[in-house]
Design an enzyme around this catalytic site. Sequence first.
Site, PDB file in Angstrom:
ATOM      1  N   ASP A  65       9.111  25.842  51.429  1.00  0.00           N
ATOM      2  CA  ASP A  65      10.362  25.967  50.770  1.00  0.00           C
ATOM      3  C   ASP A  65      10.983  27.439  50.899  1.00  0.00           C
ATOM      4  O   ASP A  65      10.116  28.598  50.992  1.00  0.00           O
ATOM      5  CB  ASP A  65      10.274  25.503  49.476  1.00  0.00           C
ATOM      6  CG  ASP A  65      11.691  25.421  48.473  1.00  0.00           C
ATOM      7  OD1 ASP A  65      12.444  24.894  49.193  1.00  0.00           O
ATOM      8  OD2 ASP A  65      11.805  25.532  47.357  1.00  0.00           O
ATOM      9  N   HIS A 106      22.032  32.601  44.991  1.00  0.00           N
ATOM     10  CA  HIS A 106      20.928  32.342  44.249  1.00  0.00           C
ATOM     11  C   HIS A 106      19.882  33.486  43.856  1.00  0.00           C
ATOM     12  O   HIS A 106      19.588  33.700  42.982  1.00  0.00           O
ATOM     13  CB  HIS A 106      20.221  31.023  44.888  1.00  0.00           C
ATOM     14  CG  HIS A 106      19.013  30.553  44.082  1.00  0.00           C
ATOM     15  ND1 HIS A 106      18.855  30.120  42.823  1.00  0.00           N
ATOM     16  CD2 HIS A 106      17.659  30.558  44.374  1.00  0.00           C
ATOM     17  CE1 HIS A 106      17.620  29.748  42.364  1.00  0.00           C
ATOM     18  NE2 HIS A 106      16.936  29.963  43.537  1.00  0.00           N
ATOM     19  N   GLU A 112      16.204  22.228  41.635  1.00  0.00           N
ATOM     20  CA  GLU A 112      16.700  23.053  42.597  1.00  0.00           C
ATOM     21  C   GLU A 112      17.326  22.286  43.680  1.00  0.00           C
ATOM     22  O   GLU A 112      16.695  21.398  44.185  1.00  0.00           O
ATOM     23  CB  GLU A 112      15.402  23.986  43.328  1.00  0.00           C
ATOM     24  CG  GLU A 112      14.911  24.924  42.323  1.00  0.00           C
ATOM     25  CD  GLU A 112      14.072  26.076  43.163  1.00  0.00           C
ATOM     26  OE1 GLU A 112      13.630  25.915  44.227  1.00  0.00           O
ATOM     27  OE2 GLU A 112      13.909  27.007  42.317  1.00  0.00           O
ATOM     28  N   GLU A 162      18.659  21.438  47.230  1.00  0.00           N
ATOM     29  CA  GLU A 162      18.337  21.770  48.300  1.00  0.00           C
ATOM     30  C   GLU A 162      18.852  21.002  49.553  1.00  0.00           C
ATOM     31  O   GLU A 162      19.124  19.788  49.187  1.00  0.00           O
ATOM     32  CB  GLU A 162      16.892  22.406  48.450  1.00  0.00           C
ATOM     33  CG  GLU A 162      16.636  23.034  47.210  1.00  0.00           C
ATOM     34  CD  GLU A 162      15.088  23.718  47.482  1.00  0.00           C
ATOM     35  OE1 GLU A 162      14.514  23.655  48.719  1.00  0.00           O
ATOM     36  OE2 GLU A 162      14.450  24.082  46.356  1.00  0.00           O
ATOM     37  N   ASP A 179      14.019  20.176  44.375  1.00  0.00           N
ATOM     38  CA  ASP A 179      12.603  20.845  44.262  1.00  0.00           C
ATOM     39  C   ASP A 179      12.298  21.048  42.793  1.00  0.00           C
ATOM     40  O   ASP A 179      12.537  22.150  42.479  1.00  0.00           O
ATOM     41  CB  ASP A 179      12.318  22.082  45.095  1.00  0.00           C
ATOM     42  CG  ASP A 179      11.082  22.503  45.186  1.00  0.00           C
ATOM     43  OD1 ASP A 179      10.042  21.746  45.164  1.00  0.00           O
ATOM     44  OD2 ASP A 179      10.931  23.879  45.336  1.00  0.00           O
ATOM     45  N   ARG A 235      10.093  26.267  35.025  1.00  0.00           N
ATOM     46  CA  ARG A 235      10.466  27.782  35.013  1.00  0.00           C
ATOM     47  C   ARG A 235       9.415  28.559  34.145  1.00  0.00           C
ATOM     48  O   ARG A 235       9.093  29.932  34.555  1.00  0.00           O
ATOM     49  CB  ARG A 235      11.751  28.087  34.467  1.00  0.00           C
ATOM     50  CG  ARG A 235      12.829  27.577  35.600  1.00  0.00           C
ATOM     51  CD  ARG A 235      12.740  28.040  36.740  1.00  0.00           C
ATOM     52  NE  ARG A 235      13.767  27.429  37.765  1.00  0.00           N
ATOM     53  CZ  ARG A 235      14.026  27.683  38.916  1.00  0.00           C
ATOM     54  NH1 ARG A 235      13.159  28.387  39.627  1.00  0.00           N
ATOM     55  NH2 ARG A 235      15.131  27.019  39.620  1.00  0.00           N
ATOM     56  N   GLN A 256       6.171  28.922  36.170  1.00  0.00           N
ATOM     57  CA  GLN A 256       6.564  29.682  37.267  1.00  0.00           C
ATOM     58  C   GLN A 256       6.464  31.124  36.916  1.00  0.00           C
ATOM     59  O   GLN A 256       6.028  31.872  37.655  1.00  0.00           O
ATOM     60  CB  GLN A 256       7.717  29.352  37.931  1.00  0.00           C
ATOM     61  CG  GLN A 256       8.015  30.142  38.891  1.00  0.00           C
ATOM     62  CD  GLN A 256       9.508  29.701  39.650  1.00  0.00           C
ATOM     63  OE1 GLN A 256      10.197  28.743  39.248  1.00  0.00           O
ATOM     64  NE2 GLN A 256       9.957  30.310  40.739  1.00  0.00           N
ATOM     65  N   LYS A 315       5.953  24.709  40.669  1.00  0.00           N
ATOM     66  CA  LYS A 315       6.694  23.945  41.626  1.00  0.00           C
ATOM     67  C   LYS A 315       5.881  22.699  42.396  1.00  0.00           C
ATOM     68  O   LYS A 315       6.401  22.015  43.078  1.00  0.00           O
ATOM     69  CB  LYS A 315       6.663  24.884  42.747  1.00  0.00           C
ATOM     70  CG  LYS A 315       7.658  26.134  42.712  1.00  0.00           C
ATOM     71  CD  LYS A 315       9.064  25.863  42.604  1.00  0.00           C
ATOM     72  CE  LYS A 315       9.998  26.997  42.741  1.00  0.00           C
ATOM     73  NZ  LYS A 315      11.486  26.479  42.866  1.00  0.00           N
ATOM     74  N   THR A 330       8.252  17.174  44.176  1.00  0.00           N
ATOM     75  CA  THR A 330       9.686  17.412  45.130  1.00  0.00           C
ATOM     76  C   THR A 330      10.395  16.207  45.639  1.00  0.00           C
ATOM     77  O   THR A 330       9.609  15.286  46.270  1.00  0.00           O
ATOM     78  CB  THR A 330       9.260  18.312  46.233  1.00  0.00           C
ATOM     79  OG1 THR A 330       8.639  19.535  45.742  1.00  0.00           O
ATOM     80  CG2 THR A 330      10.468  18.680  47.123  1.00  0.00           C
ATOM     81  N   GLU A 337      20.296  29.167  36.630  1.00  0.00           N
ATOM     82  CA  GLU A 337      21.426  29.998  36.621  1.00  0.00           C
ATOM     83  C   GLU A 337      22.664  29.313  36.002  1.00  0.00           C
ATOM     84  O   GLU A 337      23.484  30.173  35.420  1.00  0.00           O
ATOM     85  CB  GLU A 337      21.839  29.944  38.172  1.00  0.00           C
ATOM     86  CG  GLU A 337      20.914  30.398  39.273  1.00  0.00           C
ATOM     87  CD  GLU A 337      21.270  30.060  40.563  1.00  0.00           C
ATOM     88  OE1 GLU A 337      21.896  30.490  41.281  1.00  0.00           O
ATOM     89  OE2 GLU A 337      20.643  28.881  41.185  1.00  0.00           O
TER      90      GLU A 337
END
Length: 407
Positions: free
Chosen positions: A122, A129, A194, A196, A228, A232, A235, A248, A252, A353
């Site tokens: 990834d 971002h 996420e 992607e 993904d 948080r 992480q 993570k 996925t 975000e």
Amino acid sequence: MTDTSWVEGADDGPFGLDHLPYGVFSTAKDPAARIGVRIGDQVLDLRALATGTFFLPWIRPAFHEHDLNGFMAMGPSAWRLVRHQLTELLSDRRFQDQSATLLTPVAKARMHLPFSVADYVDFYASEEHATNLGRLFRPDSEPLLPNWKHLPVGYHGRAGTVVPSGTPITRPRGQRKSKEGPIEFGPSARLDIETEVGFVVGVGTELGTPVSPDDFAEHVFGAVLVNDWSARDIQAWEYVPLGPFLGKSFATSIGHWVTPLDALAGAKTVAPVQEPVPLGYLRETERFGYDLRMSVRWNGTEVSRPPFGGMYWTPAQMLAHMTVNGASLRTGDLYASGTVSGPEPGQRGSFLELTWGGRDPVEVGEGETRAFLEDGDTVVIAATARGANGGEIGLGEVTGTILPALN
């Protein structure tokens, strides 16, 4: 051969002759997983087609496998030949009566993981971002770290937890640091997505052989949408000094349909100018990205429209960087772009975000707001692109619903 298909409704939707994505499906009557190609709201059974004489003898065995890996390993000449043959089959009415018996409605097909994932990498390729996260986590420093514009930053994920769209996602548990200071263990309270785009390797390489960005199309079979999922809080506590791990690796999600690179030819767009100019191994003769217009729906409400065309690091550069140290490619390798975000607030591809760290919850229905994912929430990521003949294609959606953490 014409530019229209005899399959009813195919020309009016995102899965016409310009697209023809590949997937793996089964049915209630025949539970064996097999390869199909989507045309409109139908799946054409390529295993059944390969039992006859339609494909060349050296190609037929690949369509008797239970995933796309054998076909992907055959390389661009086989990919283009089969695409040409399928376009002819699905447009020429001489083939209609015989081929119509090989169609299954998508609504009656059970979809599977389209390829066996050999490895998963990834990246972190969106400048917007990376800048947003820098401002959130390092408000008193430069948002981009010094290496960011010199190389495509990435990390290795877990191939074994790549799952097909629709697979429920169990809320992960792990260590996290509370505001008061003690270390806690429990379910993630800041579960995120996420948005992607992933690229699937067809042709592998020998160990010690770097791949030039100009050879991107010689190795990459196609593209697939990716979510993904990210915890948080887990992480944030674990990622120093070695980066993402348990936050993570729990899941996925990828779409059911792999869009061939040739189907994205009409979506090519000039990629952003890079300053400073990257090192030689990252320079492209033709610098391009793909103008994919993405959409994120949270419990049915569209909350973001990230633009993939503005990604700072291109898919070809990611592939070159991934192999420059001699790391080999294998058929079924998946590498993803990292979160796709644009310059506007409504173009942010993660909820971290979008809600600015949870400070600004978003509306996801009448009277409901969210900062991060709650149990029962469903996220759907979709994308559209310009087709080779000027129409619009739609990459297969990727969806997932959050289940409570295990006790």
